[in-house]
Design an enzyme around this catalytic site. Structure first.
Site, PDB file in Angstrom:
ATOM      1  N   THR A   1      39.958  37.294   3.322  1.00  0.00           N
ATOM      2  CA  THR A   1      41.301  36.780   3.605  1.00  0.00           C
ATOM      3  C   THR A   1      41.652  36.995   5.069  1.00  0.00           C
ATOM      4  O   THR A   1      42.202  36.097   5.735  1.00  0.00           O
ATOM      5  CB  THR A   1      42.338  37.483   2.710  1.00  0.00           C
ATOM      6  OG1 THR A   1      42.077  37.150   1.351  1.00  0.00           O
ATOM      7  CG2 THR A   1      43.748  37.053   3.074  1.00  0.00           C
TER       8      THR A   1
ATOM      9  N   ILE B   1      41.228  49.900  15.334  1.00  0.00           N
ATOM     10  CA  ILE B   1      40.605  49.821  14.009  1.00  0.00           C
ATOM     11  C   ILE B   1      41.701  49.697  12.943  1.00  0.00           C
ATOM     12  O   ILE B   1      42.605  50.543  12.872  1.00  0.00           O
ATOM     13  CB  ILE B   1      39.722  51.050  13.722  1.00  0.00           C
ATOM     14  CG1 ILE B   1      38.630  51.185  14.787  1.00  0.00           C
ATOM     15  CG2 ILE B   1      39.098  50.943  12.335  1.00  0.00           C
ATOM     16  CD1 ILE B   1      37.742  52.406  14.604  1.00  0.00           C
ATOM     17  N   TYR B   2      41.610  48.668  12.147  1.00  0.00           N
ATOM     18  CA  TYR B   2      42.564  48.426  11.058  1.00  0.00           C
ATOM     19  C   TYR B   2      41.851  48.665   9.724  1.00  0.00           C
ATOM     20  O   TYR B   2      40.623  48.626   9.633  1.00  0.00           O
ATOM     21  CB  TYR B   2      43.084  46.987  11.111  1.00  0.00           C
ATOM     22  CG  TYR B   2      43.942  46.683  12.326  1.00  0.00           C
ATOM     23  CD1 TYR B   2      45.311  46.532  12.209  1.00  0.00           C
ATOM     24  CD2 TYR B   2      43.360  46.536  13.591  1.00  0.00           C
ATOM     25  CE1 TYR B   2      46.106  46.248  13.328  1.00  0.00           C
ATOM     26  CE2 TYR B   2      44.128  46.257  14.711  1.00  0.00           C
ATOM     27  CZ  TYR B   2      45.508  46.120  14.562  1.00  0.00           C
ATOM     28  OH  TYR B   2      46.286  45.846  15.669  1.00  0.00           O
TER      29      TYR B   2
ATOM     30  N   SER C   1      33.601  36.943  -1.278  1.00  0.00           N
ATOM     31  CA  SER C   1      34.723  36.170  -1.826  1.00  0.00           C
ATOM     32  C   SER C   1      34.502  35.732  -3.271  1.00  0.00           C
ATOM     33  O   SER C   1      34.649  34.566  -3.619  1.00  0.00           O
ATOM     34  CB  SER C   1      34.979  34.929  -0.947  1.00  0.00           C
ATOM     35  OG  SER C   1      36.220  34.333  -1.254  1.00  0.00           O
TER      36      SER C   1
ATOM     37  N   TYR D   1      66.332  27.293 -18.874  1.00  0.00           N
ATOM     38  CA  TYR D   1      66.387  27.386 -20.338  1.00  0.00           C
ATOM     39  C   TYR D   1      66.170  26.038 -21.006  1.00  0.00           C
ATOM     40  O   TYR D   1      66.813  25.037 -20.680  1.00  0.00           O
ATOM     41  CB  TYR D   1      67.730  27.954 -20.792  1.00  0.00           C
ATOM     42  CG  TYR D   1      68.004  27.686 -22.260  1.00  0.00           C
ATOM     43  CD1 TYR D   1      67.155  28.202 -23.242  1.00  0.00           C
ATOM     44  CD2 TYR D   1      69.085  26.903 -22.664  1.00  0.00           C
ATOM     45  CE1 TYR D   1      67.372  27.952 -24.583  1.00  0.00           C
ATOM     46  CE2 TYR D   1      69.309  26.646 -24.009  1.00  0.00           C
ATOM     47  CZ  TYR D   1      68.456  27.167 -24.963  1.00  0.00           C
ATOM     48  OH  TYR D   1      68.667  26.903 -26.298  1.00  0.00           O
TER      49      TYR D   1
ATOM     50  N   ARG E   1      42.429  30.649  11.218  1.00  0.00           N
ATOM     51  CA  ARG E   1      43.489  29.624  11.152  1.00  0.00           C
ATOM     52  C   ARG E   1      44.467  29.742  12.324  1.00  0.00           C
ATOM     53  O   ARG E   1      45.083  28.755  12.736  1.00  0.00           O
ATOM     54  CB  ARG E   1      44.248  29.721   9.825  1.00  0.00           C
ATOM     55  CG  ARG E   1      43.455  29.271   8.609  1.00  0.00           C
ATOM     56  CD  ARG E   1      44.346  29.011   7.406  1.00  0.00           C
ATOM     57  NE  ARG E   1      45.061  30.203   6.972  1.00  0.00           N
ATOM     58  CZ  ARG E   1      44.595  31.077   6.074  1.00  0.00           C
ATOM     59  NH1 ARG E   1      43.396  30.876   5.525  1.00  0.00           N
ATOM     60  NH2 ARG E   1      45.301  32.127   5.728  1.00  0.00           N
TER      61      ARG E   1
ATOM     62  N   GLY F   1      43.234  47.194   1.753  1.00  0.00           N
ATOM     63  CA  GLY F   1      42.648  47.134   0.414  1.00  0.00           C
ATOM     64  C   GLY F   1      42.557  48.467  -0.288  1.00  0.00           C
ATOM     65  O   GLY F   1      43.332  49.401  -0.039  1.00  0.00           O
TER      66      GLY F   1
ATOM     67  N   ASN G   1      36.333  39.272  -8.639  1.00  0.00           N
ATOM     68  CA  ASN G   1      36.110  40.565  -9.316  1.00  0.00           C
ATOM     69  C   ASN G   1      36.743  40.592 -10.694  1.00  0.00           C
ATOM     70  O   ASN G   1      36.141  41.070 -11.667  1.00  0.00           O
ATOM     71  CB  ASN G   1      36.717  41.718  -8.497  1.00  0.00           C
ATOM     72  CG  ASN G   1      36.097  41.838  -7.130  1.00  0.00           C
ATOM     73  OD1 ASN G   1      36.242  40.942  -6.299  1.00  0.00           O
ATOM     74  ND2 ASN G   1      35.425  42.948  -6.882  1.00  0.00           N
ATOM     75  N   CYS G   2      37.969  40.115 -10.759  1.00  0.00           N
ATOM     76  CA  CYS G   2      38.731  40.219 -12.005  1.00  0.00           C
ATOM     77  C   CYS G   2      38.194  39.303 -13.099  1.00  0.00           C
ATOM     78  O   CYS G   2      38.578  39.454 -14.263  1.00  0.00           O
ATOM     79  CB  CYS G   2      40.202  39.916 -11.750  1.00  0.00           C
ATOM     80  SG  CYS G   2      40.969  41.058 -10.567  1.00  0.00           S
TER      81      CYS G   2
END
Length: 816
Positions: A15, A278-279, A39, A426, A22, A282, A42-43
């Site tokens: 991501t 450094i970033y 990419s 509704y 972009r 997750g 996982n789920c």
């Protein structure tokens, strides 16, 4: 041109890379992934193992090639970063062939994720024991199942992934057992809500081993043996370890980046580590919880993707802040959907945060529209201003949109009043005019403003029935089918005429199936001046689920797999009558079943469908007691369908004769306390064995069944004299020996209480709720000047003929 290197190509890492590209076409981006794939979903891995997802390729959102081409990113798989030199701003990369090389960076992002917990237990590396974290794990598990004829599987750990694996292993054809060290599955939710999940898992023939710790594994010719600390053993073909995960911080630690108190990489609001270039994002990071302000680890894909977007912008020079995650999660557990957000009651208690909670029940949409399915909501909130702390929802349909609505309110520091103000779309197929989220808010407001005092299922379970009176406000018919032992039945619609039956010297716990009528009864009594009243939060639906016995029952014919009892269309007799009881709360479906059985002819069948989770078991038990034939059951997507054949009178009577012995009758002539105690102990014992029991109260025995709060009555002189000389109610009864002017009676009651022996009044309530019939002798009442209004409301009036009929049907009579 700036060079940006990203370590980790799944979820957050990919991501971040896409976001950077972009926003900037000029920078160089290198994406490094230790594994073969980037990419991927996982789920979705458990659902591929279970065969729900049949095409393996659908697990991959992008291939390394397609992702690299689309975004002009240098994607390098099978490339493990083994060292970070933050002073030189270089990293060491190991290739799958064993060689290594160095790469420089201007900005670095760590998105290494987490690693499964695998404790050093004896035998844990045996063949057939797996963890599930990536595609390679998935391929190994699926190959093992396909090649080994797996009939039994054990999942160790009852978290979200563990329960999803349990479902999919059963879909793959295995008999599944879940082992969990805690007393519940799904740690992020409270026990009361988890108990609804326990109930559903039992319906699906999953064995639960709660409060069990695994000590070792043994490899045998027949498979694997799982050993518990308790001494129990399980034999199985396959073990899935789903104990949990821990942040993968080896690189950060060796690079002397600061770690936090929970073991994750410490970052600031811009997601920078202790090194400004450094970033980290997750599963590897810790971040303050928006409610507690304390650092915590949050292993969810949604926040990881959001962090990736923010980190990508900040790497390019922006100054965006990450607000933190409250842990909004959802899982499919067979037909059930379970979701949570924010903090449950147990976490608030651990943090020392004062809170109130409320549990309410509703439906996924309008009850009169087909397929309305039950939905339960528990919320936690501040007792000062109603600020929302958390929510948990368990249901079958519509859970996702409700949890998202509540999560948004919590993230914006909202209150219970915001729940009431949400404008819901509704229409009958989608919602109710009064949405369950709004009802949760309304109920919370009543609690916060003192319009409703509640007790929880734990309060009720631990209640001392000598000090607390339980009042079931359901109808008499409902109460006859299902109620709580020791309770007094005063239907809501009769309550205004029976105010004298409700004591004011004890706490009164009002309850019904889901809590609505309990609340209405509370307001009615509050308006009449009662202050000693409480309503059971969540009703008996929560109480019964929370107190259910989850212990696996081996070789229990009543606990057969539902799939083995599925109703096949070609097995349904042509004369079967189909009944829709969906939307009715317990015991409504059972009552509808009884009514329907009464209306059909012998040997005809009824197929009845309900959304009440307990209906299948209740129906089977009902058939056992009535002599009707329980044919089959099926549970699918929150609906429970039962097929029952009505027995002929001869078959029914024969079944009852075999299953039920003849009854007992007692004549209660005395009003001595000790003799009354003996009578009710014997009566309750007989009733517990399924016998029909009748107690005939005559002369002095009438004093045993006098109510404590009697109405004022006009009596003649003789009757008034008798009233003055006789005990006013059961608490004034004397001992037959050693009464000592009332001291003996007080000593007796004190000793009984200290030794946790039920009082006379409690035994009497238990007898009534067990179906013991109380008959007062009409002639004795006339002689003693006792009016019907002075007696317990459950007492019926009869004479000698009534008693003789009961005695003739019994095989034992006792005069006391």
């Amino acid at each position: 041109m700036s060079k940006i290197v990203i370590i980790g190509g799944v979820a957050g890492g990919a991501t971040t890379a896409a976001r950077i590209r972009r926003n900037n076409e000029k920078v160089e981006i290198i994406l490094l992934e230790k594994g073969q794939y980037i990419s991927y979903a996982n789920c979705g891995l458990p659902y591929y193992i279970g065969g729900v997802i049949t095409d393996r390729d659908r697990l991959f959102v992008q291939t390394p090639e397609s992702f690299g081409n689309r975004f002009n990113i240098d994607v390098r798989t099978n490339s493990e970063v083994i060292h970070i030199n933050k002073e030189d701003k270089t990293i060491q990369i190991k290739k799958d062939d064993g060689s290594s090389y160095e790469e420089s960076y201007d900005k670095l992002l760590i998105s290494t994720g987490a690693t499964p917990v695998k404790p050093p237990l004896p035998g844990i590396d045996s063949e057939g024991i797996f963890t599930l974290r990536n595609v390679n794990d998935t391929d190994q598990i699926k190959a093992f199942i396909d090649n080994r004829n797996v009939k039994n599987a054990v999942v160790i750990g009852g978290g979200f992934i563990g329960l999803e694996m349990a479902e999919n292993l059963q879909e793959a054809g295995a008999k599944v057992s879940i082992v969990e060290m805690a007393d519940q599955v799904m740690a992020p939710i409270d026990f009361s809500m988890a108990s609804l999940v326990h109930q559903h898992l039992l319906e699906k023939d999953v064995d639960l081993y709660l409060k069990e710790a695994v000590t070792s594994f043994e490899k045998k010719d027949a498979g694997l043996i799982v050993n518990f600390k308790s001494g129990k053993q399980l034999q199985t073909d396959l073990v899935i370890l789903s104990i949990g995960v821990r942040p993968l911080t080896t690189l950060a630690k060796e690079a002397n980046l600061e770690l936090g108190t929970t073991g994750g990489i410490k970052v600031n609001k811009q997601l920078q580590t202790s090194d400004k270039d450094i970033y980290a994002i997750g599963d590897a990071i810790e971040f303050p919880h928006p409610i507690t302000g304390k650092p915590w680890l949050n292993y969810l894909a949604g926040p990881a993707n959001r962090q990736g977007r923010i980190a990508g912008d900040n790497i390019l020079g922006d100054n965006r802040e990450y607000e933190g995650a409250i842990g909004t999660a959802i899982a499919k557990v067979f037909d059930l959907t379970v979701a949570s957000t924010g903090l449950p009651a147990k976490r608030l208690k651990q943090e020392g945060i004062e809170y109130l909670s409320s549990t309410t029940h509703g439906s996924s949409h309008a009850g009169y529209y087909p397929d309305a399915l039950p939905l339960s909501i528990k919320i936690t909130f501040s007792p000062k201003d109603g600020k929302l702390y958390g929510a948990q929802i368990v249901g079958y349909d519509g859970v996702d949109k409700r949890i998202d609505q509540i999560a948004l309110i919590i993230k914006h520091q909202g209150t219970i009043y915001d729940l009431m103000a949400v404008e819901h779309a509704y229409a009958p197929p989608f919602a109710s005019a009064k949405d369950p989220v709004a009802i949760a808010g309304y109920t919370a407001e009543n609690i916060l403003k003192g319009k409703l005092k509640i007790v929880t299922w734990r309060d009720l379970k631990n209640a001392d029935l000598n000090k607390v009176v339980l009042v079931d406000v359901c109808t008499e018919a409902e109460c006859a089918v299902s109620t709580l032992p020791g309770s007094l039945n005063i239907p809501l619609d009769d309550m205004r005429n029976r105010l004298n039956d409700i004591p004011k010297d004890k706490d009164v716990y009002l309850f019904c199936a889901v809590g609505l009528r309990g609340y209405l009864a509370y307001r009615l009594l509050a308006g009449q001046g009662f202050t000693n009243i409480y309503s059971l939060s969540g009703g008996t639906k929560i109480y019964k689920a929370a107190t259910i016995d989850t212990t696996p029952k081996k070789n229990d014919s009543s606990n057969n797999s539902i799939r083995a009892n599925e109703i096949k269309e070609n097995t349904i007799p042509s004369e079967t009558i189909k009944i829709d009881a969906c939307g009715l709360q317990c015991p409504g479906p059972i009552m509808k079943l009884k009514q329907s059985i009464d209306e059909i002819e012998p040997n005809q069948c009824i197929q009845i469908t309900s959304t009440d989770p307990a209906f299948a078991r209740d129906a089977e038990a009902w058939c056992g007691s009535t002599g009707n034939q329980f044919i089959s059951k099926n549970s699918e997507k929150g609906k429970h369908t039962i097929l029952i054949k009505k027995s002929s009178p001869e078959d029914s009577n024969s079944a009852k004769a075999v299953s039920s012995p003849k009854g007992k009758t007692f004549i209660m002539f005395s009003d001595d306390l000790d003799k009354a105690l003996a009578t009710f102990i014997l009566a309750n014992g007989a009733a517990a064995t399924g016998q029909k029991v009748t107690i005939f109260f005559t002369f002095w025995g009438l004093n045993v069944i006098k109510r404590a709060n009697k109405p004022k009555l006009k009596k003649d002189l003789i009757s008034r004299m008798f009233s003055m000389m006789m005990p006013s109610d059961s608490k004034k009864l004397k001992l037959s020996q050693m009464n000592m002017g009332g001291m003996g009676r007080k000593m007796m009651r004190y000793v009984m209480k200290s030794k946790n022996i039920d009082s006379l009044e409690s035994l009497r309530r238990q007898a009534l709720m067990s179906g013991v019939e109380f008959i007062a002798c009409q002639m004795s009442m006339d002689v003693m000047g006792v009016d019907k209004e002075e007696l317990l409301p459950e007492v019926t009036i009869g004479g000698v003929a009534t008693y003789m009929e009961r005695a003739d049907q019994a095989n034992g009579n006792l005069f006391i």
